[in-house]
Enzyme design. Structure first.
Site, short mmCIF file in Angstrom:
data_model
loop_
_atom_site.label_atom_id
_atom_site.label_comp_id
_atom_site.label_asym_id
_atom_site.label_seq_id
_atom_site.Cartn_x
_atom_site.Cartn_y
_atom_site.Cartn_z
N TRP A 102 0.83 -1.21 0.00
CA TRP A 102 0.00 0.00 0.00
C TRP A 102 0.86 1.26 0.00
CZ3 TRP A 102 -4.29 -1.29 -1.82
CH2 TRP A 102 -4.96 -2.47 -1.42
N ASP A 169 -1.41 6.98 6.16
CA ASP A 169 -2.47 6.05 5.79
C ASP A 169 -2.67 5.11 6.99
OD1 ASP A 169 -4.03 3.96 4.89
OD2 ASP A 169 -2.74 3.42 3.19
N LYS A 193 -11.57 -1.63 7.24
CA LYS A 193 -10.68 -2.45 8.06
C LYS A 193 -11.04 -2.38 9.54
CE LYS A 193 -8.31 -3.28 4.32
NZ LYS A 193 -7.39 -2.29 3.77
C1 LIG Z 1 -6.79 -1.91 2.36
C2 LIG Z 1 -5.79 -0.84 2.40
C3 LIG Z 1 -5.73 0.16 1.43
C4 LIG Z 1 -6.65 0.18 0.23
O1 LIG Z 1 -7.88 0.63 0.60
P1 LIG Z 1 -9.05 0.82 -0.47
O2 LIG Z 1 -10.09 1.47 0.37
O3 LIG Z 1 -9.43 -0.55 -0.94
O4 LIG Z 1 -8.55 1.67 -1.55
C5 LIG Z 1 -4.79 1.15 1.58
N1 LIG Z 1 -3.93 1.16 2.60
C6 LIG Z 1 -3.94 0.21 3.56
C7 LIG Z 1 -2.99 0.28 4.70
C8 LIG Z 1 -4.87 -0.82 3.49
O5 LIG Z 1 -4.89 -1.76 4.45
#
Ligand SMILES: *Cc1c(COP(=O)(O)O)cnc(C)c1O
Length: 355
Positions: A102, A169, A193
């Site tokens: 990511w 993020d 998540k």
């Molecule tokens: C799942 C995830 C993403 C992607 O998220 P989307 O909402 O599917 O775009 C980005 N960063 C991390 C750390 C993730 O776990």
């Protein structure tokens, strides 16, 4: 229905009360005779939902004055591009710590606006650790990192120290423990998540960065557009925001993030203890960097795989197959995962060892 122990990495388990109340709202929202998903997002009912969700985020994370909370769409993946657009200044360069898939994707998106500069990476060891020795060049506009690496099972234990604007993020560990929001310029997280269903992305934005970009930003990617309209510039993802709001109520009712962190620590420590003590398994992440959300491990002897897979399947465990880039297993133990389910997995691991 028999109880499934859902260790899925995302979309993932949510609190039982969230599922119950969200499904009621689909049929008849608060006795209005309307479903939540058929009423206007400008109705007083939905405006109140958005407001409560925003206020709960502020309250639970103890967000200081000077920040705006947004519920947007496009996932964290569109967030990668939004970060670059909104944070690029004179240098048109962002510094990235790439600790997994990511983080690497986030860095790549910066190249659409300017340059994503990798200042530290754990690529050399299949991202099984968090780099600690790095310096941040002066000619960058911001530092970006990914607090928890969902796929590889590593997690930053401290916030990187920098005098640059800091962006994180937090998709897979937001609301899992208290954080000092004042250290950040932007925090963003896909909801699916730890917060709600897929469909909304939470942004926590320092007001002073809005409208300061050195590049021209398309309307929908400009965080100021959404800040000016309280996340209602266009139709928001009403159901995802509502279910996220229910999760936030649930977190508050448990006693907030101090209590959540206590529970998460207990679950993670229990599972890692078994991984370390069980002669058949080993963890894939460096011990000091282990994630308390996504626990990655493998069987030392692959010939036991079929037997183990059959056993956890029979124990009603779901979603522990590892990501293809790591292999083995990944147990995602987000906020809503009860310690009893973790214990079921541990019991299966013990049973395999005792065979
Ligand atoms: C799942 C995830 C993403 C992607 O998220 P989307 O909402 O599917 O775009 C980005 N960063 C991390 C750390 C993730 O776990």
């Amino acid at each position: 229905m028999s109880k499934i122990h859902n260790f899925s990495a995302g979309p993932c388990i949510l609190a039982p009360t969230v599922f119950e109340e969200a499904s009621k709202a689909i049929l008849n929202y608060n006795n209005t005779g309307l479903s939540l998903i058929e009423m206007s997002h400008r109705s007083p009912e939905f405006v109140a939902v958005m407001e409560e969700a925003r206020n709960l985020v502020k309250e639970i994370l103890n967000i200081p004055k000077g920040y705006t909370v947004l519920f947007l769409q496009g996932g964290a993946s569109l967030g990668f591009l939004e970060i670059a657009y909104n944070m690029m200044r004179e240098h048109k360069r962002g510094a990235y710590i790439t600790t997994g898939a990511w983080a690497t994707k986030a860095c790549k998106e910066a190249n659409f606006m300017g340059e994503g500069v990798v200042i530290a990476t754990s690529d050399d060891k299949n991202n099984n650790y968090i780099p600690k020795d790095y310096s941040i060049p002066n000619d960058v506009d911001y530092l970006h990192y990914t607090s928890n690496n969902t796929i590889f099972g590593t997690q930053f234990k401290t916030i990187p120290v920098t005098d640059k604007p800091l962006v994180c993020d937090m998709s897979s560990d937001i609301f899992s423990k208290p954080i000092d929001v004042s250290k950040f310029d932007i925090i963003y997280a896909g909801a699916q998540k730890n917060l709600g269903p897929a469909g909304t992305t939470l942004f926590i934005v320092k007001d002073s960065i809005l409208g300061q970009s050195s590049v021209e930003i398309p309307t929908m990617l400009n965080l100021k557009t959404h800040a000016d309209k309280d996340s209602m510039f266009n139709t928001p993802p009403v159901f995802a925001v509502y279910a996220s709001m229910l999760t936030l109520r649930w977190i508050k009712s448990l006693g907030g993030l101090t209590e959540i962190e206590k529970r998460n620590n207990a679950k993670a420590e229990l599972l890692y203890k078994e991984i370390d003590n069980n002669s058949l398994f080993e963890g894939t992440a460096a011990k000091e960097d282990r994630s308390y959300m996504n626990v990655t491990f493998t069987l030392k002897d692959d010939s036991k795989k079929d037997q183990f897979d059959k056993m956890w399947n029979e124990a009603n465990i779901s979603g522990i197959k590892g990501h293809r880039s790591v292999g083995g297993y990944r147990a995602s133990i987000y906020n809503a995962m009860p310690i009893e389910s973790v214990q079921v997995l541990i019991d299966v691991m013990k049973a395999l060892e005792n065979k």
